[in-house]
Design a protein around this motif. Structure first.
Motif, PDB file in Angstrom:
ATOM      1  N   ASP A  69       0.834  -1.209   0.000  1.00 37.62           N
ATOM      2  CA  ASP A  69       0.000   0.000   0.000  1.00 37.62           C
ATOM      3  C   ASP A  69       0.866   1.256   0.000  1.00 37.62           C
ATOM      4  O   ASP A  69       0.588   2.208  -0.731  1.00 37.62           O
ATOM      5  CB  ASP A  69      -0.929   0.020   1.213  1.00 37.62           C
ATOM      6  N   ARG A  70       1.899   1.266   0.829  1.00 41.78           N
ATOM      7  CA  ARG A  70       2.792   2.435   0.873  1.00 41.78           C
ATOM      8  C   ARG A  70       3.493   2.653  -0.465  1.00 41.78           C
ATOM      9  O   ARG A  70       3.631   3.788  -0.921  1.00 41.78           O
ATOM     10  CB  ARG A  70       3.825   2.276   1.995  1.00 41.78           C
ATOM     11  N   ARG A 113       1.240   4.375  -2.859  1.00 43.46           N
ATOM     12  CA  ARG A 113       0.770   5.711  -2.486  1.00 43.46           C
ATOM     13  C   ARG A 113       1.893   6.736  -2.494  1.00 43.46           C
ATOM     14  O   ARG A 113       1.720   7.838  -1.998  1.00 43.46           O
ATOM     15  CB  ARG A 113       0.176   5.682  -1.070  1.00 43.46           C
ATOM     16  N   GLN A 144       2.954   4.231  -8.828  1.00 42.46           N
ATOM     17  CA  GLN A 144       2.390   2.888  -8.810  1.00 42.46           C
ATOM     18  C   GLN A 144       2.255   2.316 -10.209  1.00 42.46           C
ATOM     19  O   GLN A 144       2.102   1.131 -10.389  1.00 42.46           O
ATOM     20  CB  GLN A 144       1.055   2.834  -8.068  1.00 42.46           C
TER      21      GLN A 144
END
Length: 129
Positions: free
Chosen positions: A88-89, A92, A98
């Motif tokens: 997730d990090r 983000r 990404q």
């Protein structure tokens, strides 16, 4: 075809936290995102301008033959086990990280997200410095 090429590559890196998890809980992360690899194979000029200062190829793309496609793929594909939180990090970290590798640097989002990966041994253990 791309999925078959991806499946043929072993995971060669992992974070310390990912290695504490059962294998089925680890997430396979592509250091250079798959979208960026495909862009390099098809047309490097299509790299996201939000995270690329130049549109030059990062691995000799676009591919001009099946063999060239495979060589680009092999050169750019690096897989890393991460935790769900780390994944997730990484996704983000900003701009279009990404989906891209800013100017071909797949490690830039790892640095920005504070995620450190280590090489795996041939036995699948972490190789620490």
């Amino acid at each position: 075809m791309i999925q078959g090429l991806d499946d043929a590559h072993a995971v060669v890196l992992a974070t310390g936290d990912a290695m504490q998890l059962d294998r089925d809980q680890r997430i396979v992360e592509h250091v250079i995102p798959m979208k960026r690899i495909v862009i390099e194979i098809v047309d490097p000029r299509e790299a996201d301008p939000r995270s690329n200062s130049v549109s030059d190829p990062i691995a000799g793309g676009p591919a001009i033959s099946p063999e060239h496609l495979i060589s680009i793929f092999d050169r750019l594909l690096v897989k890393c086990w991460v935790t769900a939180d780390e994944h997730d990090r990484l996704n983000r970290t900003g701009r279009s990280f990404q989906w891209d590798a800013p100017d071909g640097d797949g490690w830039s989002r790892y640095r920005q997200a504070g995620v450190t990966a280590y090489q795996l041994t041939t036995d699948g253990d972490l190789l620490h410095d």
